[in-house]
Design an enzyme around this catalytic site. Sequence first.
Site, PDB file in Angstrom:
ATOM      1  CG  ASN A  62      33.488  42.452  38.976  1.00 26.52           C
ATOM      2  OD1 ASN A  62      32.099  42.092  38.700  1.00 26.52           O
ATOM      3  ND2 ASN A  62      33.570  43.349  39.475  1.00 26.52           N
ATOM      4  CD  GLU A  64      34.955  44.107  43.779  1.00 22.38           C
ATOM      5  OE1 GLU A  64      34.645  44.658  44.693  1.00 22.38           O
ATOM      6  OE2 GLU A  64      35.242  44.594  42.651  1.00 22.38           O
ATOM      7  CB  CYS A  73      38.734  40.098  36.000  1.00 21.02           C
ATOM      8  SG  CYS A  73      39.812  41.543  36.527  1.00 21.02           S
ATOM      9  CD  GLU A  75      37.435  40.461  31.681  1.00 22.37           C
ATOM     10  OE1 GLU A  75      37.198  40.416  33.127  1.00 22.37           O
ATOM     11  OE2 GLU A  75      37.574  41.890  31.254  1.00 22.37           O
ATOM     12  CB  CYS A 112      42.715  44.240  33.677  1.00 22.05           C
ATOM     13  SG  CYS A 112      42.717  42.686  34.255  1.00 22.05           S
ATOM     14  CB  CYS A 115      41.469  39.804  31.769  1.00 25.14           C
ATOM     15  SG  CYS A 115      40.870  39.534  33.460  1.00 25.14           S
TER      16      CYS A 115
HETATM   17  N1  THU Z   1      37.187  43.894  36.484  1.00 25.42           N
HETATM   18  C1  THU Z   1      36.726  42.888  35.688  1.00 25.42           C
HETATM   19  O1  THU Z   1      36.170  42.232  36.180  1.00 25.42           O
HETATM   20  N2  THU Z   1      37.187  42.809  34.560  1.00 25.42           N
HETATM   21  C2  THU Z   1      38.145  43.948  33.931  1.00 25.42           C
HETATM   22  O2  THU Z   1      38.414  43.954  32.719  1.00 25.42           O
HETATM   23  C3  THU Z   1      38.494  45.127  34.910  1.00 25.42           C
HETATM   24  C4  THU Z   1      38.072  45.014  35.924  1.00 25.42           C
HETATM   25  C5  THU Z   1      36.802  44.095  37.844  1.00 25.42           C
HETATM   26  C6  THU Z   1      37.795  43.764  38.900  1.00 25.42           C
HETATM   27  C7  THU Z   1      37.370  44.504  40.259  1.00 25.42           C
HETATM   28  O3  THU Z   1      36.445  43.822  40.654  1.00 25.42           O
HETATM   29  C8  THU Z   1      36.374  45.499  39.731  1.00 25.42           C
HETATM   30  O4  THU Z   1      36.238  45.454  38.208  1.00 25.42           O
HETATM   31  C9  THU Z   1      37.107  46.897  39.661  1.00 25.42           C
HETATM   32  O5  THU Z   1      38.371  46.821  39.311  1.00 25.42           O
END
Ligand code: THU
Length: 174
Positions: A62, A64, A73, A75, A112, A115
């Site tokens: 991920n 940010e 994310c 994925e 999520c 994704c």
């Molecule tokens: N996140 C992912 O990378 N993948 C997921 O399936 C769920 C959430 C990340 C997004 C964000 O940077 C952090 O987790 C918190 O939500």
Amino acid sequence: MPVQHLQLQYEHFAEDAGLPADALMLLQKAREATGIAYAPYSNFRVGAAILLENGQVITGANQENASFPAGLCAERVALSAVTSQFPDAIIQAIAISYQPAGGNSDHPISPCGICRQTLLEYEIRQQQPIRIILGGMMGEIIIIPAARLLLPFSFTPQDLKGFPQADHRKHQNG
Ligand code: THU
């Protein structure tokens, strides 16, 4: 009988031991990929590893942003890396792992909603199922045999064309 039922079949493992070798290898890569996350805001580090049909593994984590919605994310970072480097590659599986800032990473987390939608489109494009391997740094592991199983009654390219989907349950069964 108006009530319909959907079934979801998946594999469950109590720990790494017993996992098929290819699944364990991919999960280890996803665990390692948590180390390349940029997650200064949530401190929740997610790693994804994608196994291609040609044996190559592509990872992502991920990413940010100070403008929170701009974050991506793990994925979708990994999927975009695959499709930009190997546009015709067939994806066999994706493993997803995570490390929270505090607390344990001893159970699986699921992708999520965005994704799931993205994974489904890759699966539809390649017309081959993508196995989804979910596990923390330790503990139980779940393997879901296809992305469509995570998104029943999904919105797909067929809908954009105005074609009815013959049977919405096809996104759940088989
Ligand atoms: N996140 C992912 O990378 N993948 C997921 O399936 C769920 C959430 C990340 C997004 C964000 O940077 C952090 O987790 C918190 O939500």
